[in-house]
Design a protein around this motif. Structure first.
Motif, PDB file in Angstrom:
ATOM      1  N   VAL A  37       0.983  -0.739   0.019  1.00 49.98           N
ATOM      2  CA  VAL A  37      -0.315   0.341  -0.269  1.00 49.98           C
ATOM      3  C   VAL A  37       0.414   1.025  -0.350  1.00 49.98           C
ATOM      4  CG1 VAL A  37      -0.502   0.778   2.684  1.00 49.98           C
ATOM      5  CG2 VAL A  37      -2.479   1.072   1.082  1.00 49.98           C
ATOM      6  N   ALA A  38      -0.023   2.120  -0.443  1.00 49.91           N
ATOM      7  CA  ALA A  38       0.728   3.345  -0.648  1.00 49.91           C
ATOM      8  C   ALA A  38       1.027   4.269   1.425  1.00 49.91           C
ATOM      9  CB  ALA A  38       0.492   4.160  -1.775  1.00 49.91           C
ATOM     10  N   ARG A  43       0.113  10.869   8.512  1.00 47.71           N
ATOM     11  CA  ARG A  43      -0.707  12.121   8.831  1.00 47.71           C
ATOM     12  C   ARG A  43      -1.713  10.873   9.560  1.00 47.71           C
ATOM     13  NH1 ARG A  43       4.106  14.145  10.059  1.00 47.71           N
ATOM     14  NH2 ARG A  43       3.765  15.905  10.912  1.00 47.71           N
ATOM     15  N   ALA A  44      -2.395   9.678   8.484  1.00 48.28           N
ATOM     16  CA  ALA A  44      -3.308   8.526   9.315  1.00 48.28           C
ATOM     17  C   ALA A  44      -3.024   8.019  10.858  1.00 48.28           C
ATOM     18  CB  ALA A  44      -3.164   7.379   8.074  1.00 48.28           C
ATOM     19  N   TYR A  45      -4.448   8.619  11.617  1.00 45.43           N
ATOM     20  CA  TYR A  45      -3.256   7.737  12.916  1.00 45.43           C
ATOM     21  C   TYR A  45      -3.399   6.015  13.147  1.00 45.43           C
ATOM     22  CZ  TYR A  45      -5.189  12.348  14.857  1.00 45.43           C
ATOM     23  OH  TYR A  45      -5.567  13.638  14.861  1.00 45.43           O
ATOM     24  N   ALA A  49      -1.679   3.392   6.426  1.00 52.88           N
ATOM     25  CA  ALA A  49      -0.634   3.383   5.942  1.00 52.88           C
ATOM     26  C   ALA A  49       0.719   2.952   5.733  1.00 52.88           C
ATOM     27  CB  ALA A  49       0.451   4.789   5.513  1.00 52.88           C
ATOM     28  N   ALA A  78       1.502  12.857  -6.801  1.00 50.80           N
ATOM     29  CA  ALA A  78       0.450  13.290  -5.037  1.00 50.80           C
ATOM     30  C   ALA A  78       1.668  13.133  -4.136  1.00 50.80           C
ATOM     31  CB  ALA A  78       0.208  11.739  -5.261  1.00 50.80           C
ATOM     32  N   VAL A 105       0.266  17.054   4.854  1.00 53.22           N
ATOM     33  CA  VAL A 105      -0.208  15.611   4.488  1.00 53.22           C
ATOM     34  C   VAL A 105      -0.258  16.171   2.668  1.00 53.22           C
ATOM     35  CG1 VAL A 105      -2.226  15.502   6.110  1.00 53.22           C
ATOM     36  CG2 VAL A 105      -3.010  17.288   4.220  1.00 53.22           C
ATOM     37  N   GLY A 108      -2.029  12.628  -2.028  1.00 54.05           N
ATOM     38  CA  GLY A 108      -2.608  11.320  -2.157  1.00 54.05           C
ATOM     39  C   GLY A 108      -3.090  11.176  -1.165  1.00 54.05           C
ATOM     40  N   ILE A 115     -10.804  13.490   2.422  1.00 60.50           N
ATOM     41  CA  ILE A 115     -10.887  14.985   3.409  1.00 60.50           C
ATOM     42  C   ILE A 115     -11.958  15.488   3.023  1.00 60.50           C
ATOM     43  CG2 ILE A 115      -8.442  13.973   4.240  1.00 60.50           C
ATOM     44  CD1 ILE A 115      -8.629  17.604   3.238  1.00 60.50           C
ATOM     45  N   GLY A 165      -5.572   1.222  -6.687  1.00 57.56           N
ATOM     46  CA  GLY A 165      -4.262   1.396  -6.807  1.00 57.56           C
ATOM     47  C   GLY A 165      -3.377   2.480  -5.990  1.00 57.56           C
ATOM     48  N   TRP A 305       3.120  16.759  18.144  1.00 56.90           N
ATOM     49  CA  TRP A 305       2.209  16.412  19.492  1.00 56.90           C
ATOM     50  C   TRP A 305       2.080  15.571  19.793  1.00 56.90           C
ATOM     51  CZ3 TRP A 305      -2.482  15.032  18.950  1.00 56.90           C
ATOM     52  CH2 TRP A 305      -2.623  15.276  17.471  1.00 56.90           C
ATOM     53  N   THR A 399      -9.251   6.576   7.926  1.00 60.55           N
ATOM     54  CA  THR A 399      -8.205   7.361   8.202  1.00 60.55           C
ATOM     55  C   THR A 399      -7.844   8.005   9.419  1.00 60.55           C
ATOM     56  OG1 THR A 399      -6.183   8.525   6.919  1.00 60.55           O
ATOM     57  CG2 THR A 399      -8.383   9.678   7.809  1.00 60.55           C
TER      58      THR A 399
HETATM   59  C1  FAD Z   1      -3.678  16.833  13.533  1.00 63.15           C
HETATM   60  C2  FAD Z   1      -4.353  15.593  12.379  1.00 63.15           C
HETATM   61  C3  FAD Z   1      -5.607  16.448  11.722  1.00 63.15           C
HETATM   62  C4  FAD Z   1      -6.396  16.207  11.056  1.00 63.15           C
HETATM   63  N1  FAD Z   1      -7.522  16.656  10.043  1.00 63.15           N
HETATM   64  C5  FAD Z   1      -8.368  16.186   9.432  1.00 63.15           C
HETATM   65  C6  FAD Z   1      -9.395  16.533   9.524  1.00 63.15           C
HETATM   66  O1  FAD Z   1      -9.764  17.709   9.513  1.00 63.15           O
HETATM   67  N2  FAD Z   1     -10.508  15.923   8.240  1.00 63.15           N
HETATM   68  C7  FAD Z   1      -9.836  15.096   7.411  1.00 63.15           C
HETATM   69  O2  FAD Z   1     -10.867  14.571   6.273  1.00 63.15           O
HETATM   70  N3  FAD Z   1      -9.227  14.549   7.938  1.00 63.15           N
HETATM   71  C8  FAD Z   1      -8.072  15.365   9.229  1.00 63.15           C
HETATM   72  N4  FAD Z   1      -6.525  14.253   9.550  1.00 63.15           N
HETATM   73  C9  FAD Z   1      -6.885  13.540   8.410  1.00 63.15           C
HETATM   74  C10 FAD Z   1      -5.547  13.335   7.284  1.00 63.15           C
HETATM   75  O3  FAD Z   1      -5.772  14.001   6.534  1.00 63.15           O
HETATM   76  C11 FAD Z   1      -5.475  11.659   6.270  1.00 63.15           C
HETATM   77  O4  FAD Z   1      -4.759  10.591   7.584  1.00 63.15           O
HETATM   78  C12 FAD Z   1      -5.045  12.286   5.389  1.00 63.15           C
HETATM   79  O5  FAD Z   1      -5.154  10.728   5.106  1.00 63.15           O
HETATM   80  C13 FAD Z   1      -3.178  11.848   5.910  1.00 63.15           C
HETATM   81  O6  FAD Z   1      -2.550  12.517   4.528  1.00 63.15           O
HETATM   82  P1  FAD Z   1      -1.115  11.467   4.547  1.00 63.15           P
HETATM   83  O7  FAD Z   1      -0.527  12.240   2.910  1.00 63.15           O
HETATM   84  O8  FAD Z   1       0.336  11.580   5.652  1.00 63.15           O
HETATM   85  O9  FAD Z   1      -1.197  10.297   4.253  1.00 63.15           O
HETATM   86  P2  FAD Z   1      -1.418   8.815   4.514  1.00 63.15           P
HETATM   87  O10 FAD Z   1      -1.500   8.674   6.481  1.00 63.15           O
HETATM   88  O11 FAD Z   1       0.368   8.365   4.247  1.00 63.15           O
HETATM   89  O12 FAD Z   1      -2.425   7.652   3.864  1.00 63.15           O
HETATM   90  C14 FAD Z   1      -3.568   7.417   3.881  1.00 63.15           C
HETATM   91  C15 FAD Z   1      -3.860   6.930   3.190  1.00 63.15           C
HETATM   92  O13 FAD Z   1      -3.850   7.886   1.870  1.00 63.15           O
HETATM   93  C16 FAD Z   1      -3.246   5.819   1.529  1.00 63.15           C
HETATM   94  N5  FAD Z   1      -2.202   7.050   0.505  1.00 63.15           N
HETATM   95  C17 FAD Z   1      -1.784   7.980   0.899  1.00 63.15           C
HETATM   96  N6  FAD Z   1      -0.531   8.656  -0.808  1.00 63.15           N
HETATM   97  C18 FAD Z   1      -1.311   7.683  -1.355  1.00 63.15           C
HETATM   98  C19 FAD Z   1      -1.429   7.173  -3.212  1.00 63.15           C
HETATM   99  N7  FAD Z   1      -0.447   7.915  -3.873  1.00 63.15           N
HETATM  100  N8  FAD Z   1      -2.002   7.352  -3.633  1.00 63.15           N
HETATM  101  C20 FAD Z   1      -2.951   6.207  -3.064  1.00 63.15           C
HETATM  102  N9  FAD Z   1      -3.356   6.318  -1.932  1.00 63.15           N
HETATM  103  C21 FAD Z   1      -2.483   6.671  -1.202  1.00 63.15           C
HETATM  104  C22 FAD Z   1      -2.250   5.650   2.074  1.00 63.15           C
HETATM  105  O14 FAD Z   1      -2.573   4.184   1.851  1.00 63.15           O
HETATM  106  C23 FAD Z   1      -3.518   5.840   3.531  1.00 63.15           C
HETATM  107  O15 FAD Z   1      -4.439   4.441   3.278  1.00 63.15           O
HETATM  108  C24 FAD Z   1      -6.172  15.054  10.214  1.00 63.15           C
HETATM  109  C25 FAD Z   1      -4.906  14.460  10.972  1.00 63.15           C
HETATM  110  C26 FAD Z   1      -4.244  14.409  11.557  1.00 63.15           C
HETATM  111  C27 FAD Z   1      -2.647  14.450  11.862  1.00 63.15           C
END
Ligand code: FAD
Length: 442
Positions: A37-38, A43-45, A49, A78, A105, A108, A115, A165, A305, A399
């Motif tokens: 998986v990508a 930032r997913a909790y 990921a 992405a 974030v 992608g 979101i 994908g 934090w 997420t």
């Molecule tokens: C402090 C904080 C506040 C937040 N507030 C909100 C909010 O208000 N609303 C909201 O909706 N979310 C919120 N989130 C969640 C955050 O927006 C999502 O988890 C977001 O997806 C994280 O992006 P990332 O790049 O870190 O993805 P990751 O955590 O790395 O991945 C998240 C998901 O995306 C997939 N993914 C990543 N890159 C790709 C790609 N290139 N192709 C296909 N799939 C991919 C991963 O497989 C995984 O399933 C918050 C998170 C934090 C930490």
């Protein structure tokens, strides 16, 4: 091998990782690999990921490709961070259509989670502003998807948690802004009913969100500060005789949490004291011009934090429940948390509209999110709360999830079969697998 975890630092596991630097790398990995998986910026909790066998790091796919200032259409790879888009386009008078509570974030990650922002009740989620995406599917081909072409794959990828994908690049539409400031109005809501009412009465406003003091119980259960916001105009800034830069970039983050804090720093007394100060301070200002950074990303100013919850990490419970009976259902949830003494500093309450993809989290209703530290007892409490959510016809946000059961998940996502069919058709079953997808049987 690398230690992998999400923002909540639970679960934390060793896993095989590989970094992709180009779309060709993605194609090769997708041809050869399985159980992968990508990962964007992690930032997913929970475990979304984290690949079952392999995690593909996508941050190096970070080029901005094309921008059309007339349509606002922006094409990027992405792995581009939301913070880079803000830094580049706010000074030019453009703003992303939807932003989450952190700007750290990737594009992608935002698409894969579809979101929602503080404007979901009015404008929908990130997926609603996506024009097209290039998706590398198992087998290695790149499929160009949009509302017109390969539309089933397009919609399944929006909110599809990386399970259809790997997104190589995407085109989204930015909105225009006159200033980098938000005209913020604060409504003090003495209880949950008043908070829900304030959110309903702000339906026409662009942004709205309630910060609930989830320690308060009894008659004050759900007492909140409801923040309503609009992008400020040049005239408003001029009227405020501001010396601030109209499209000023953000000041850099200064604070940090350098160490794992011992778990006793977050006890009921410290949380109660924090909430009291927060509410008194917030209640003092009714209207203010606030820079978009503290308005949208208040916690990004405190580096790492997430360490505040100590070594075992924390969980975020984010549910959405339909409007019917929302007051009774949310009261019951808040009461359980409040009574357990496990409540976090603050809970966030937002109004949502419909989602975009078959696995998108948003649905018409209210979403409540709160953090809890991982302890031995917390899992049973969260299971009880899940049962309330399921009975109400609601669901949990994938997420943010690290522990919901398959039953809870299946009850909440009625379009799951549709999603599974797309996965089957594209050859993703068994090939694209995260810890989350294995845990929930997606
Ligand atoms: C402090 C904080 C506040 C937040 N507030 C909100 C909010 O208000 N609303 C909201 O909706 N979310 C919120 N989130 C969640 C955050 O927006 C999502 O988890 C977001 O997806 C994280 O992006 P990332 O790049 O870190 O993805 P990751 O955590 O790395 O991945 C998240 C998901 O995306 C997939 N993914 C990543 N890159 C790709 C790609 N290139 N192709 C296909 N799939 C991919 C991963 O497989 C995984 O399933 C918050 C998170 C934090 C930490």
């Amino acid at each position: 091998m690398m230690r992998l975890d999400g923002w909540g630092r639970y679960p934390s596991l060793d896993g095989r990782v590989v970094a992709a630097a180009s779309p060709d790398d993605l194609a090769r990995l997708m041809r050869d690999g399985s159980g992968l998986v990508a990962r964007g910026n992690g930032r997913a909790y929970g475990d979304a990921a984290m690949g079952e066998a392999l995690t593909v790091l996508g941050r190096r796919l970070n080029r901005m490709k094309e921008f059309d200032p007339v349509s606002g259409n922006l094409t990027v790879e992405a792995g581009v961070l939301l913070s880079d888009i803000l830094d580049t386009f706010v000074p030019r008078g453009f703003f992303p259509p939807v932003v989450p509570g952190t700007k750290l974030v990737t594009v992608g990650g935002m698409i894969a989670s579809d979101i929602h922002g503080k404007n979901h009740h009015r404008d929908g989620g990130f997926g609603a502003y996506l024009q097209s995406l290039d998706l590398v599917v198992p087998g290695g081909e790149t499929v160009h998807c949009s509302r017109e072409n390969n539309s089933e794959l397009f919609f399944a990828t929006i909110g599809g948690m990386g399970l259809t994908g790997i997104i190589a690049q995407a085109t989204m539409t930015l909105r225009t802004i006159e200033t980098a400031w938000i005209d913020q109005r604060t409504v003090v809501a003495p209880d949950l009913g008043a908070a829900l009412q304030a959110l309903d009465e702000s339906s026409e406003a662009t942004y709205s969100v309630a910060w609930i003091d989830c320690i308060a119980g009894g008659a004050a259960l759900g007492r909140s500060l409801v923040y309503v916001g609009e992008h400020a105009t040049r005239d408003q800034l001029a009227a405020a005789q501001s010396e601030r830069g109209v499209l000023a970039p953000a000041p850099r983050a200064k604070l940090g949490v350098p160490l794992e804090l011992p778990s006793w720093t977050l006890n009921r007394a410290s949380v109660r004291a924090f909430n009291e100060v927060y509410f008194r301070a917030g209640s003092r200002t009714e209207q203010a011009l606030v820079h978009f950074n503290p308005y949208f990303f208040p916690l990004d100013g405190v580096d790492q934090w997430n360490r505040i919850y100590g070594r075992r990490g924390f969980l975020q419970h984010q549910c959405v429940v339909p409007p019917a009976n929302a007051h009774a259902v949310l009261s019951e949830i808040l009461e359980r948390f409040s009574r357990s003494g496990k409540a976090s500093f603050l809970a966030v309450l937002k109004k949502l509209g419909d989602g975009t993809g078959p696995l998108s989290f948003p649905m018409l209703g209210y979403t409540l999110a709160l953090d809890v530290r991982v302890t031995d007892e917390i899992f049973a409490l969260l299971d009880e709360i899940d049962a309330i959510v399921v009975r109400a016809g609601g669901r949990l946000y994938l997420t943010k999830d690290a522990r919901q059961s398959r039953d809870t998940f299946e009850a909440g996502y009625p379009r799951l079969d549709e999603f599974r069919q797309v996965r089957r058709a594209v050859g993703a079953e068994g090939r694209l697998q995260s810890r989350l997808s294995s845990r929930l049987g997606i």
